[in-house]
Scaffold this active site. Structure first.
Site, PDB file in Angstrom:
ATOM      1  N   HIS A 200      -0.951  19.980  72.301  1.00  0.00           N
ATOM      2  CA  HIS A 200      -0.546  18.295  72.284  1.00  0.00           C
ATOM      3  C   HIS A 200      -0.422  17.518  73.740  1.00  0.00           C
ATOM      4  O   HIS A 200      -0.517  15.895  73.516  1.00  0.00           O
ATOM      5  CB  HIS A 200       0.334  17.630  71.463  1.00  0.00           C
ATOM      6  CG  HIS A 200      -0.092  17.797  70.155  1.00  0.00           C
ATOM      7  ND1 HIS A 200      -0.628  18.866  69.646  1.00  0.00           N
ATOM      8  CD2 HIS A 200      -0.025  16.842  68.772  1.00  0.00           C
ATOM      9  CE1 HIS A 200      -0.912  18.786  67.712  1.00  0.00           C
ATOM     10  NE2 HIS A 200      -0.538  18.252  67.439  1.00  0.00           N
TER      11      HIS A 200
ATOM     12  N   ASP B 182       8.428   9.817  68.715  1.00  0.00           N
ATOM     13  CA  ASP B 182       7.878  10.192  67.289  1.00  0.00           C
ATOM     14  C   ASP B 182       7.137  10.721  66.266  1.00  0.00           C
ATOM     15  O   ASP B 182       6.895   9.958  65.394  1.00  0.00           O
ATOM     16  CB  ASP B 182       6.398   8.141  67.540  1.00  0.00           C
ATOM     17  CG  ASP B 182       6.830   6.991  68.430  1.00  0.00           C
ATOM     18  OD1 ASP B 182       8.420   7.164  68.621  1.00  0.00           O
ATOM     19  OD2 ASP B 182       6.585   6.188  68.964  1.00  0.00           O
TER      20      ASP B 182
ATOM     21  N   GLU C   1      11.074  -0.243  68.613  1.00  0.00           N
ATOM     22  CA  GLU C   1       9.516  -0.317  69.433  1.00  0.00           C
ATOM     23  C   GLU C   1       9.393  -1.327  68.781  1.00  0.00           C
ATOM     24  O   GLU C   1       9.810  -2.462  68.565  1.00  0.00           O
ATOM     25  CB  GLU C   1       9.224   1.603  68.882  1.00  0.00           C
ATOM     26  CG  GLU C   1      10.086   2.266  68.865  1.00  0.00           C
ATOM     27  CD  GLU C   1       8.800   3.374  68.911  1.00  0.00           C
ATOM     28  OE1 GLU C   1       8.086   2.975  68.693  1.00  0.00           O
ATOM     29  OE2 GLU C   1       9.502   4.683  68.963  1.00  0.00           O
TER      30      GLU C   1
HETATM   31  C1  LIG Z   1       0.425  12.547  67.832  1.00  0.00           C
HETATM   32  C2  LIG Z   1       0.824  12.327  69.637  1.00  0.00           C
HETATM   33  C3  LIG Z   1       2.031  11.693  69.378  1.00  0.00           C
HETATM   34  C4  LIG Z   1       2.929  11.752  70.706  1.00  0.00           C
HETATM   35  N1  LIG Z   1       4.451  10.710  70.913  1.00  0.00           N
HETATM   36  C5  LIG Z   1       5.148  11.073  71.540  1.00  0.00           C
HETATM   37  C6  LIG Z   1       6.348  10.309  72.012  1.00  0.00           C
HETATM   38  O1  LIG Z   1       6.417   9.737  70.900  1.00  0.00           O
HETATM   39  N2  LIG Z   1       7.160   9.970  72.775  1.00  0.00           N
HETATM   40  C7  LIG Z   1       7.062  10.700  74.009  1.00  0.00           C
HETATM   41  O2  LIG Z   1       7.293  10.901  75.059  1.00  0.00           O
HETATM   42  N3  LIG Z   1       5.935  11.856  73.795  1.00  0.00           N
HETATM   43  C8  LIG Z   1       5.141  12.054  72.411  1.00  0.00           C
HETATM   44  N4  LIG Z   1       3.663  12.772  72.630  1.00  0.00           N
HETATM   45  C9  LIG Z   1       2.754  12.997  73.953  1.00  0.00           C
HETATM   46  C10 LIG Z   1       3.985  14.731  74.020  1.00  0.00           C
HETATM   47  O3  LIG Z   1       5.263  14.277  74.446  1.00  0.00           O
HETATM   48  C11 LIG Z   1       2.990  15.309  75.152  1.00  0.00           C
HETATM   49  O4  LIG Z   1       1.775  15.483  75.416  1.00  0.00           O
HETATM   50  C12 LIG Z   1       3.757  16.697  74.859  1.00  0.00           C
HETATM   51  O5  LIG Z   1       3.399  17.762  76.126  1.00  0.00           O
HETATM   52  C13 LIG Z   1       3.450  17.460  73.888  1.00  0.00           C
HETATM   53  O6  LIG Z   1       3.995  18.455  73.279  1.00  0.00           O
HETATM   54  P1  LIG Z   1       3.409  19.876  73.001  1.00  0.00           P
HETATM   55  O7  LIG Z   1       4.437  20.792  72.635  1.00  0.00           O
HETATM   56  O8  LIG Z   1       2.266  19.886  72.251  1.00  0.00           O
HETATM   57  O9  LIG Z   1       2.908  20.582  74.951  1.00  0.00           O
HETATM   58  P2  LIG Z   1       1.448  20.809  75.380  1.00  0.00           P
HETATM   59  O10 LIG Z   1       0.132  20.281  74.945  1.00  0.00           O
HETATM   60  O11 LIG Z   1       1.168  22.652  74.728  1.00  0.00           O
HETATM   61  O12 LIG Z   1       2.146  21.683  77.315  1.00  0.00           O
HETATM   62  C14 LIG Z   1       2.195  20.173  78.078  1.00  0.00           C
HETATM   63  C15 LIG Z   1       2.658  20.793  79.377  1.00  0.00           C
HETATM   64  O13 LIG Z   1       3.723  21.555  78.845  1.00  0.00           O
HETATM   65  C16 LIG Z   1       3.945  22.252  79.524  1.00  0.00           C
HETATM   66  N5  LIG Z   1       4.621  23.871  78.580  1.00  0.00           N
HETATM   67  C17 LIG Z   1       4.552  23.875  77.255  1.00  0.00           C
HETATM   68  N6  LIG Z   1       5.051  24.697  77.165  1.00  0.00           N
HETATM   69  C18 LIG Z   1       6.288  25.004  78.188  1.00  0.00           C
HETATM   70  C19 LIG Z   1       7.527  25.412  78.117  1.00  0.00           C
HETATM   71  N7  LIG Z   1       8.006  25.979  77.411  1.00  0.00           N
HETATM   72  N8  LIG Z   1       7.845  25.223  79.408  1.00  0.00           N
HETATM   73  C20 LIG Z   1       7.009  24.927  80.526  1.00  0.00           C
HETATM   74  N9  LIG Z   1       6.507  24.135  80.676  1.00  0.00           N
HETATM   75  C21 LIG Z   1       5.590  23.687  79.090  1.00  0.00           C
HETATM   76  C22 LIG Z   1       2.868  22.801  79.781  1.00  0.00           C
HETATM   77  O14 LIG Z   1       2.304  23.959  80.701  1.00  0.00           O
HETATM   78  C23 LIG Z   1       1.698  21.590  79.878  1.00  0.00           C
HETATM   79  O15 LIG Z   1       1.445  21.420  80.936  1.00  0.00           O
HETATM   80  C24 LIG Z   1       2.572  12.821  71.490  1.00  0.00           C
HETATM   81  C25 LIG Z   1       1.536  13.291  71.597  1.00  0.00           C
HETATM   82  C26 LIG Z   1       1.113  13.619  70.303  1.00  0.00           C
HETATM   83  C27 LIG Z   1      -0.499  14.125  70.285  1.00  0.00           C
END
Ligand SMILES: Cc1cc2nc3c(=O)[nH]c(=O)nc-3n(C[C@H](O)[C@H](O)[C@H](O)COP(=O)(O)OP(=O)(O)OC[C@H]3O[C@@H](n4cnc5c(N)ncnc54)[C@H](O)[C@@H]3O)c2cc1C
Ligand SMILES: *[C@@H]1O[C@H](CO)[C@@H](O)[C@H](O)[C@H]1NC(C)=O
Ligand SMILES: *[C@@H]1O[C@H](CO)[C@@H](O)[C@H](O)[C@H]1NC(C)=O
Ligand SMILES: CC(=O)N[C@H]1CO[C@H](CO)[C@@H](O)[C@@H]1O
Length: 535
Positions: A93, A164, A280
């Site tokens: 994400h 969120d 918020e």
């Molecule tokens: C609809 C939506 C709502 C959101 N709402 C919020 C919110 O309310 N508050 C907030 O703070 N953020 C929010 N986000 C942002 C979100 O927290 C970040 O984009 C987060 O990185 C997404 O997690 P992911 O597992 O999809 O990460 P990914 O996109 O898979 O990875 C993100 C980064 O983390 C690294 N990573 C992944 N897994 C690991 C691991 N196990 N160890 C070390 N590094 C790792 C990856 O290499 C990459 O650099 C939101 C995003 C979306 C799309």
């Protein structure tokens, strides 16, 4: 009951580091057959993310069965003379390809069948610890927050600090900060972690905490994946409330709005009965926005007419607050809410209240997701921009951006809420403005090809640049959250005083710069042998 959070593994095959080159078919000979895949569909899935603006194909995808699989792969990458990169991908994400990598392997952290059986009936780490003073849960780094919530609720417990949206991986949010309306009170999610297991860029699997390997622990939290891959996180829990009183009120006066938000977060030290649990807010720049994907709250039984509320310049601000309760406090919730509301200065006729189960409140954005998916509006490009703005300049930001640059079309919700910096640990890698209170402003935009110029990806991307330039030129010392930069100079500027420590940790924990290259902070040593460490 044995929970699905128990992540101990009976069989963990180790990777051999023998005979490695970056030819994907060679990668497959690493001795983890069935786990490394070069299947076209898998590679394709690993090459995209929620942002939908960046597509980079990895050489292969690893489905880890355990932390040791990850350590083995990273050791292979570290020991390889030719070199390849390794990027953990949680739920994908990210907005700008942060979990992607071209010359290497993407590790599918979420949704892989990680072994959940126990070693001879006994977990190597306990899943849930129920203590008198504190409780916690140990989870796999790729676990989604929604699944953590469902499992802990079976014990009447829940994590304290949230995002969120819950379809994000634990490690993905801990690599950034993890913020929502509870952060003013509990701090971000990275302030609510007791311990981590991390595979460093050298392939060592280390346990770290405040006491043990503390530099790695603090570095990894908010560390953008630069120092290691989180395989296990120990998350603080609290007794889960049953229900939530959920309230939205409107303001046309920005200064009254922020004054009230700041007042509400100043109550963080008060007893639970004398503060809200979540604070918020969002900006409403046109009436169309009130029907956006986050505000089904108002309609159809609660229709809002901006014009009737006397918004000046067409901009309204919505304060969103909640109060948790359960059977034992159900008889006092009304008075407690009323006592707090009396101290606020919102437009009197603009109170919208609802009452939902705790889990339904936390999972609220998923409902909106399903609606958008059904209309084909979820898988579109998302040029999001998240900025931390210091309190002293938030009014200037309002004038310049909400009432200026944005015009009347914003293409998605705009969140705005303040947080207390003393709830953030200085030692973590995350960067915040240098003031006791700062706001997050989140422009959560979707680009559409509808023929309207103001909705295109190009228009919105340009507008994001314009907003950042405005902050620069006005001397607003804002910091990007979920930061995106492409040059090391920009990254150094972003980290500011924290850059030397960030660099030192990189040299120590990922000396070949093979991890999370999609963040574009460091070039891997093997693609740019000439590139030396900057300081
Ligand atoms: C609809 C939506 C709502 C959101 N709402 C919020 C919110 O309310 N508050 C907030 O703070 N953020 C929010 N986000 C942002 C979100 O927290 C970040 O984009 C987060 O990185 C997404 O997690 P992911 O597992 O999809 O990460 P990914 O996109 O898979 O990875 C993100 C980064 O983390 C690294 N990573 C992944 N897994 C690991 C691991 N196990 N160890 C070390 N590094 C790792 C990856 O290499 C990459 O650099 C939101 C995003 C979306 C799309
Ligand atoms: C907005 O509220 C502030 C007090 O918070 C007040 O000083 C100011 O005059 C108000 N502005 C308008 C336009 O009403
Ligand atoms: C927004 O729309 C209102 C009327 O709906 C108009 O008065 C105002 O000038 C518009 N603002 C911008 C920046 O386009
Ligand atoms: C300023 C601007 O571009 N306004 C447009 C916003 O979007 C509506 C339709 O959604 C248009 O009618 C406006 O012209």
């Amino acid at each position: 009951m044995v929970t699905n959070l128990l992540l101990t593994f009976v069989i963990c095959r180790l990777l051999s580091t023998v005979g490695l080159t970056v030819d994907p078919t060679e990668l497959l000979r690493l001795g983890i057959d069935g786990q490394l895949s070069v299947d076209a569909a898998e590679v394709e899935t690993a090459s995209v993310d929620f942002g939908g603006m960046s597509r980079v194909k990895p050489l292969a995808v690893l489905h880890p069965a355990c932390a040791e699989d990850i350590a083995g792969l990273v050791r292979a990458a570290y020991g390889s003379s030719q070199g390849f990169t390794v990027s953990a991908k949680g739920h994908g994400h990210s907005i700008n390809g942060q979990a992607q990598t071209a010359n290497g392997v993407v590790i599918k952290m979420s949704g892989s069948k990680v072994e959940t059986r126990l070693i001879s009936g006994k977990p190597a780490w306990p899943s849930i610890f129920l203590g008198e003073k504190f409780s916690y849960v140990d989870v796999w780094g790729g676990e989604l927050w929604i699944d953590v919530l469902k499992s802990t609720l079976e014990y009447g417990l829940a994590p304290k600090s949230w995002t969120d949206y819950l379809y994000l991986s634990v490690a993905g949010t801990l690599s950034n900060a993890g913020i929502s309306g509870q952060a003013f009170n509990h701090g971000p999610q990275i302030s609510n972690v007791y311990e981590l297991d991390v595979v460093t860029g050298k392939g060592e699997l280390l346990t770290c905490s405040e006491e043990q390997n503390s530099d790695l622990f603090h570095g990894v939290l908010g560390g953008l994946g630069q120092f290691g891959i989180i395989t296990r996180a120990r998350i603080a829990l609290e007794p889960a409330p049953q229900r939530v009183r959920w309230i939205r009120v409107l303001y046309s006066n920005f200064s009254s709005f922020t004054k009230d938000q700041e007042f509400l977060i100043s109550l963080h030290g008060m007893p639970a009965s004398e503060k809200f649990d979540y604070v918020e807010g969002f900006v409403i720049v046109d009436e169309g926005l009130i029907n956006n994907w986050r505000s089904s709250f108002f309609s159809p039984s609660n229709p809002v007419k901006i014009s009737s509320l006397g918004a000046n310049g067409g901009v309204l601000y919505c304060l969103e607050i909640t109060k948790n309760y359960d059977e034992s406090t159900a008889n006092t919730i009304d008075q407690e809410v009323e006592a707090l509301m009396k101290k606020l200065d919102f437009i009197p006729a603009s109170v919208f209240t609802t009452d939902v189960l705790y889990v339904d409140f936390l999972d609220r954005v998923h409902k909106a997701e399903l609606k958008l998916r059904s209309k084909g509006l979820w898988d579109v490009p998302h040029p999001w921009l998240n900025i931390f703005v210091p309190k002293s300049r938030i009014a200037d930001f309002d004038k310049g951006v909400f009432k200026g640059i944005l015009g009347n079309n914003t293409s998605g919700p705009i969140l705005i809420y303040p947080m207390n910096r003393n709830k953030w640990d200085e030692r973590s890698s995350v960067v915040t403005p240098d003031e006791d209170i700062f706001y997050v402003v989140a422009l959560l935009r979707s680009a559409l090809d509808s023929g309207e110029e103001t909705k295109t990806l190009e228009y919105l991307t340009n507008q994001n640049r314009q907003i950042l330039r405005f902050c620069d030129e006005a001397g607003i010392k804002a910091k990007q959250y979920l930061p995106l930069y492409t040059t090391q100079e920009e990254w150094m500027d972003h980290f500011g005083d924290k850059w030397p420590l960030f660099l030192k940790r990189k040299i120590e924990f990922d000396p070949k710069r093979i991890l999370a290259t999609g963040q574009r902070i460091f070039q891997p040593s093997f693609t740019s042998p000439a590139a030396s460490w900057s300081s």
